[in-house]
Write a protein that holds these residues in place. Structure first.
Motif, PDB file in Angstrom:
ATOM      1  N   ALA A  81      19.005  -3.431  54.057  1.00  0.00           N
ATOM      2  CA  ALA A  81      19.098  -4.367  52.933  1.00  0.00           C
ATOM      3  C   ALA A  81      18.925  -5.795  53.423  1.00  0.00           C
ATOM      4  O   ALA A  81      19.156  -6.101  54.596  1.00  0.00           O
ATOM      5  N   VAL A  82      18.521  -6.673  52.498  1.00  0.00           N
ATOM      6  CA  VAL A  82      18.458  -8.101  52.769  1.00  0.00           C
ATOM      7  C   VAL A  82      18.631  -8.840  51.448  1.00  0.00           C
ATOM      8  O   VAL A  82      18.197  -8.361  50.391  1.00  0.00           O
ATOM      9  N   GLY A  83      19.278  -9.988  51.484  1.00  0.00           N
ATOM     10  CA  GLY A  83      19.434 -10.800  50.287  1.00  0.00           C
ATOM     11  C   GLY A  83      18.199 -11.629  50.019  1.00  0.00           C
ATOM     12  O   GLY A  83      17.616 -12.225  50.935  1.00  0.00           O
ATOM     13  N   VAL A  84      17.781 -11.666  48.781  1.00  0.00           N
ATOM     14  CA  VAL A  84      16.602 -12.433  48.369  1.00  0.00           C
ATOM     15  C   VAL A  84      17.051 -13.518  47.405  1.00  0.00           C
ATOM     16  O   VAL A  84      17.575 -13.224  46.324  1.00  0.00           O
ATOM     17  N   GLU A  85      16.870 -14.768  47.803  1.00  0.00           N
ATOM     18  CA  GLU A  85      17.248 -15.872  46.933  1.00  0.00           C
ATOM     19  C   GLU A  85      16.172 -16.120  45.889  1.00  0.00           C
ATOM     20  O   GLU A  85      14.980 -15.963  46.141  1.00  0.00           O
ATOM     21  N   GLN A  86      16.595 -16.499  44.697  1.00  0.00           N
ATOM     22  CA  GLN A  86      15.664 -16.844  43.632  1.00  0.00           C
ATOM     23  C   GLN A  86      16.290 -17.924  42.760  1.00  0.00           C
ATOM     24  O   GLN A  86      17.499 -18.167  42.805  1.00  0.00           O
ATOM     25  N   ASP A  87      15.434 -18.578  42.008  1.00  0.00           N
ATOM     26  CA  ASP A  87      15.925 -19.593  41.071  1.00  0.00           C
ATOM     27  C   ASP A  87      16.383 -18.891  39.809  1.00  0.00           C
ATOM     28  O   ASP A  87      15.617 -18.684  38.864  1.00  0.00           O
ATOM     29  N   GLY A  88      17.636 -18.494  39.794  1.00  0.00           N
ATOM     30  CA  GLY A  88      18.169 -17.786  38.649  1.00  0.00           C
ATOM     31  C   GLY A  88      18.241 -18.679  37.420  1.00  0.00           C
ATOM     32  O   GLY A  88      18.632 -19.833  37.499  1.00  0.00           O
ATOM     33  N   GLU A  89      17.816 -18.147  36.296  1.00  0.00           N
ATOM     34  CA  GLU A  89      17.881 -18.865  35.028  1.00  0.00           C
ATOM     35  C   GLU A  89      18.675 -18.032  34.042  1.00  0.00           C
ATOM     36  O   GLU A  89      18.564 -16.809  33.998  1.00  0.00           O
ATOM     37  N   GLY A  90      19.499 -18.671  33.241  1.00  0.00           N
ATOM     38  CA  GLY A  90      20.302 -17.943  32.268  1.00  0.00           C
ATOM     39  C   GLY A  90      21.242 -16.990  32.966  1.00  0.00           C
ATOM     40  O   GLY A  90      22.058 -17.396  33.800  1.00  0.00           O
ATOM     41  N   ASP A  91      21.130 -15.710  32.651  1.00  0.00           N
ATOM     42  CA  ASP A  91      22.011 -14.721  33.267  1.00  0.00           C
ATOM     43  C   ASP A  91      21.395 -14.080  34.499  1.00  0.00           C
ATOM     44  O   ASP A  91      21.947 -13.115  35.044  1.00  0.00           O
ATOM     45  N   ALA A  92      20.248 -14.570  34.984  1.00  0.00           N
ATOM     46  CA  ALA A  92      19.632 -14.012  36.186  1.00  0.00           C
ATOM     47  C   ALA A  92      20.408 -14.472  37.418  1.00  0.00           C
ATOM     48  O   ALA A  92      20.801 -15.631  37.516  1.00  0.00           O
ATOM     49  N   PRO A  93      20.629 -13.583  38.397  1.00  0.00           N
ATOM     50  CA  PRO A  93      21.393 -13.959  39.584  1.00  0.00           C
ATOM     51  C   PRO A  93      20.586 -14.855  40.522  1.00  0.00           C
ATOM     52  O   PRO A  93      19.353 -14.824  40.526  1.00  0.00           O
ATOM     53  N   TYR A 104      18.604  -8.582  37.583  1.00  0.00           N
ATOM     54  CA  TYR A 104      19.672  -7.701  38.044  1.00  0.00           C
ATOM     55  C   TYR A 104      20.084  -8.049  39.473  1.00  0.00           C
ATOM     56  O   TYR A 104      19.316  -8.665  40.222  1.00  0.00           O
ATOM     57  N   PRO A 105      21.271  -7.611  39.916  1.00  0.00           N
ATOM     58  CA  PRO A 105      21.761  -7.987  41.250  1.00  0.00           C
ATOM     59  C   PRO A 105      21.172  -7.182  42.395  1.00  0.00           C
ATOM     60  O   PRO A 105      21.287  -7.598  43.553  1.00  0.00           O
ATOM     61  N   VAL A 106      20.564  -6.003  42.123  1.00  0.00           N
ATOM     62  CA  VAL A 106      19.996  -5.195  43.192  1.00  0.00           C
ATOM     63  C   VAL A 106      18.626  -4.678  42.779  1.00  0.00           C
ATOM     64  O   VAL A 106      18.330  -4.500  41.588  1.00  0.00           O
ATOM     65  N   ALA A 107      17.776  -4.424  43.802  1.00  0.00           N
ATOM     66  CA  ALA A 107      16.462  -3.807  43.613  1.00  0.00           C
ATOM     67  C   ALA A 107      16.265  -2.846  44.776  1.00  0.00           C
ATOM     68  O   ALA A 107      16.266  -3.272  45.932  1.00  0.00           O
ATOM     69  N   GLN A 108      16.070  -1.549  44.472  1.00  0.00           N
ATOM     70  CA  GLN A 108      16.147  -0.528  45.509  1.00  0.00           C
ATOM     71  C   GLN A 108      14.907   0.360  45.536  1.00  0.00           C
ATOM     72  O   GLN A 108      14.353   0.711  44.488  1.00  0.00           O
TER      73      GLN A 108
END
Length: 811
Positions: free
Chosen positions: A352-364, A405-409
């Motif tokens: 696993a690895v964390g992926v940062e993104q520019d969350g908007e609204g309810d996006a993480p 969503y918080p995870v992508a698998q």
């Protein structure tokens, strides 16, 4: 009088041509107005649920269905036992007295519509039959599948349906559907809660097929004979009730996937204690099912620069050798999802690895990209899988919206490629290295491309249709085509010259020119040539729309608007079409009609180019031009032959017959011609004189639409000085006549050749008519000699004949 000299561009010719041009099969076109509006023809009228702008209306609604599920896997029997408590909220303006649920596992029952209607040559092939004669056999694999379907009793066993008070409720099973009758009508805004108990036997995916099941491995020196379980379409799920169709209760035949309602899920999964489980949602009890080192690695992965092993290859290898009879329960929670899937195995490596993104609204702001796979998939999966997930999120975020969503698998296993919220199955043959007799590993370019491609595609499906909730059962292209278009964009951004499978326009020409096809807008279960129709053609249509018709800026803005408008909602094709037009400001009815509603293809022929130059009426110029043109005409063959034969001319021996006309031709400038020219010039307006003196050339280009689909005409002009110019003519050039047009081009440079669609961007099916002057088409010819030797049964039996006797066997 001012006239035009018309001179056709010279076309190179030859006495023979070795090019072998393949004939283009054409579909029928009625040549009606290609630019008539679809609003009053094929599209439903706008209403308060769906506006003419393509956006949801003020009265848009959809149902909410929440689930609380307990599931147990009986590993030895390959059987699932489950209980679900469902809370169904009716947001529709209709009162409901029954509810429909999907029982997709029933498609494997021997008396199901899916099994009973299987045809030879079906499954999306061009023909549904073997041929004109009786089939000569059936594969052993097909027989094994048929026997298992007949004998093993697959499908849901519904063991109980009770209301909130525990009282039994009436229900009826219709093929792959369950109708639940409500004791009290469900009014708008009200909810009802009930419980369903069920069980079913899991299918062996590589034998039966389907979108879920199990795969077991042979025991080796390094690995145990353990299994991977990919579990999907595993619980009774509420069917869609929509504003445009009511209940979506068409039986599941195995191809057209499923529309579902959004809701919240709490799921408890009971499996052997040494299993590693991946699922839709966020793990709620890591302290109970993960070791302390695993939890520490999972936390480390959140901020790591590269994937971190949560379960290492060595740990997975040791784990699958142990085995246990103890059980453990993994608990997951998922909010605002339209489905739930999971996978489990003691074979799983987990990174696993964390992926940062520019969350908007309810996006993480941070998404955990994860992969689960066995040692048999190494080293491909640890190298590419999680990285492909990370890359997909970045590209799709740019085109659509931040991943919500918080995870992508990405999960390896028996299923070759299937998507669910937050989890995708990307197994089958993808990413399995080859092993030689000495145990050495290698992998092909196809394995690498296949693995990266399927992961991009399936992770992309979490956006479309798991968030933009399209109805693939009705309009497959809205799911597969739109997602394949974005997959193509992601693959083109992976590495230079990545071997994409579909997306470049020229790759669809053979299919579009074929006759065994249906329009893109065909219902999923009825489509012929499923891959080209549902994936390739809509992909390339959107590529052409972006790169050639609208341009990237207009397309990207409109596509992003569509994605954001229908995020967590249920769009139809008409919402997509209208949004693309409204936001881009371009009328595209002609494009949808040609690409999505017809089986016509793109084939524009450049028939002729005429060069026109202005007659200056200056006798000093025009008479000289006429003389030069006459000189280019072939000399009388008789005169040439006379000269070669030494035939004497009378005037040569009698020069006294030569006069003024013998020394001056009809192009000699006279005083009267000079005076007429000077008088004409004095009467010209300044702008008229400028035109005559400009030296401009006017070119008339004749085009024929051979294929039926109107498209922009893209031309590359090559001039006598070696320079070139690209000209793009909008598709509206065909608005008066969709079959034939003549277009005018003006230049101060002389054109020597013209090429139509020089960048191969319109999917033109026949390029042999795209050049003027026409080109000799190159080909490669194989020189061969016949290697066949006549034989007979006598030869095979070593028999001989003589001139005087019949065949006898030699002694």
């Amino acid at each position: 009088m001012r006239t035009l000299h018309m001179i056709a561009l010279a076309a190179a010719t030859a006495t023979f041509n070795v090019a072998v041009a393949q004939p283009v099969q054409q579909t029928v076109n009625d040549w009606r107005d290609a630019f008539r509006q679809l609003e009053d023809e094929d599209w439903p009228s706008p209403n308060r649920e769906r506006r003419a702008t393509g956006a949801p209306g003020p009265d848009y609604w959809q149902q909410q269905v929440d689930y609380d599920i307990d599931i147990r896997l009986d590993e030895e029997a390959k059987h699932l036992f489950g209980t679900e408590t469902v809370t169904y909220t009716n947001n529709a303006p209709d009162t409901l007295d029954f509810l429909w649920f999907l029982l997709d596992q029933n498609r494997f029952r021997p008396d199901s519509i899916a099994v009973m209607t299987e045809t030879v040559g079906g499954g999306g092939r061009a023909s549904g039959r073997v041929g004109e004669s009786m089939p000569e056999g059936i594969s052993a694999r097909s027989m094994r599948r048929r026997q298992m379907l007949d004998e093993d009793g697959y499908g849901f066993n519904i063991t109980g349906v009770t209301d909130a008070n525990g009282a039994p409720m009436d229900f009826t099973i219709v093929d792959t559907l369950l109708r639940l009758d409500l004791d009290t009508d469900l009014e708008t805004g009200d909810s009802v809660t009930f419980t369903i108990e069920w069980d079913y036997r899991l299918v062996e995916t590589q034998v039966i097929g389907g979108r879920a099941g199990w795969e077991c491995f042979e025991e080796t020196e390094d690995t145990g004979a353990d299994c991977i379980y990919q579990i999907a379409q595993w619980f009774p799920r509420a069917a869609v009730f929509s504003d445009y169709e009511g209940w979506h209760n068409k039986a599941f035949l195995g191809r057209g996937e499923f529309g579902l309602e959004f809701g919240d899920y709490d799921v408890s999964i009971r499996v052997p204690q040494d299993f590693i489980v991946s699922a839709t949602g966020v793990l709620q009890n890591a302290d109970e099912v993960l070791t302390e080192p695993q939890r520490e690695r999972l936390e480390e992965a959140r901020t790591a620069d590269e994937p971190v092993f949560i379960v290492t290859p060595a740990e997975a290898r040791a784990n699958e050798r142990r085995g246990t009879r103890s059980m453990a329960t993994w608990e997951f929670r998922a909010e605002n999802v339209r489905d739930f899937a999971w996978a489990g195995s003691r074979k799983f490596i987990w990174d696993a690895v964390g992926v940062e993104q520019d969350g908007e609204g309810d996006a993480p702001d941070l998404v955990m990209a994860m992969s689960f796979y066995p040692n048999e998939s190494e080293p491909l999966w640890s190298t590419f899988s999680t990285r492909a997930v990370e890359h997909t999120l970045a590209v799709y975020n740019d085109f659509a919206f931040p991943y919500p969503y918080p995870v992508a698998q990405s999960i390896a296993g028996p299923q070759g490629g299937m998507e669910y919220p937050m989890i995708t199955f990307n197994g089958g043959s993808y990413g399995r290295p080859m092993v030689d007799d000495d145990g050495n590993l290698s992998y092909s370019l196809g394995s690498k491309r296949g693995l990266i491609g399927v992961i991009i595609h399936e992770i992309g499906h979490i956006y479309f249709p798991m968030v933009v909730n399209t109805d693939e059962r009705q309009w497959t292209w809205m799911d597969e085509g739109v997602n394949s278009f974005l997959q193509f964009q992601a693959e083109r951004q992976w590495e230079e010259n990545y071997p994409v499978r579909r997306g470049d326009p020229h790759s669809i020409t053979s299919y579009m020119a074929s006759t065994n096809q249906m329009p893109i807008m065909t219902q999923s279960d009825s489509i012929l040539q499923f891959g080209p129709n549902a994936y390739s053609k809509p992909t390339i249509a959107l590529v052409v729309l972006r790169e050639t018709v609208l341009g990237r800026e207009l397309f990207d803005e409109a596509f992003r608007a569509y994605s954001e408008r229908w995020r967590f909602r249920r769009p139809t094709p008409y919402d997509f079409f209208r949004t693309m037009e409204e936001v881009s400001g371009v009328d595209l009815d002609w494009f949808w009609r040609g690409w999505f509603y017809s089986t016509d293809h793109v084939d524009i022929s450049l028939d002729r180019v005429i060069e026109g130059t202005f007659d200056t009426e200056d006798p000093g110029i025009e008479n000289m031009r006429a003389r030069e043109q006459a000189a280019r005409e072939p000399e009388s063959l008789t005169q040439v032959s006379n000269r070669e034969a030494g035939v004497a001319l009378y005037a040569d021996s009698n020069p006294e017959v030569l006069d003024f006309y013998s020394e001056n031709d009809r192009h000699t400038v006279t005083n009267r011609e000079r005076e007429a020219y000077e008088s004409m010039r004095e009467g010209l307006e300044d702008w008229e004189a400028d035109i005559l003196d400009s030296g401009d050339r006017v070119y008339y280009l004749d085009f024929t639409n051979e294929g039926g689909v109107v498209m922009p005409i893209i031309l590359e002009f090559t001039f006598a000085d070696g320079s070139t110019e690209m000209v793009r003519i909008p598709a509206e050039v065909w608005r008066y006549n969709p079959r034939n047009v003549t277009w005018t081009y003006v230049s101060d440079r002389q054109v020597v050749s013209v090429e139509l669609d020089p960048l191969w961007e319109t999917a033109d099916a026949d390029r042999t008519d795209n050049y003027y002057p026409p080109r000799i088409e190159p080909t490669r010819l194989e020189l061969y000699r016949s290697s066949s030797n006549p034989s007979s049964m006598m030869d095979d039996l070593d028999l001989r004949v003589t001139r005087d006797s019949v065949a006898t066997r030699p002694e």
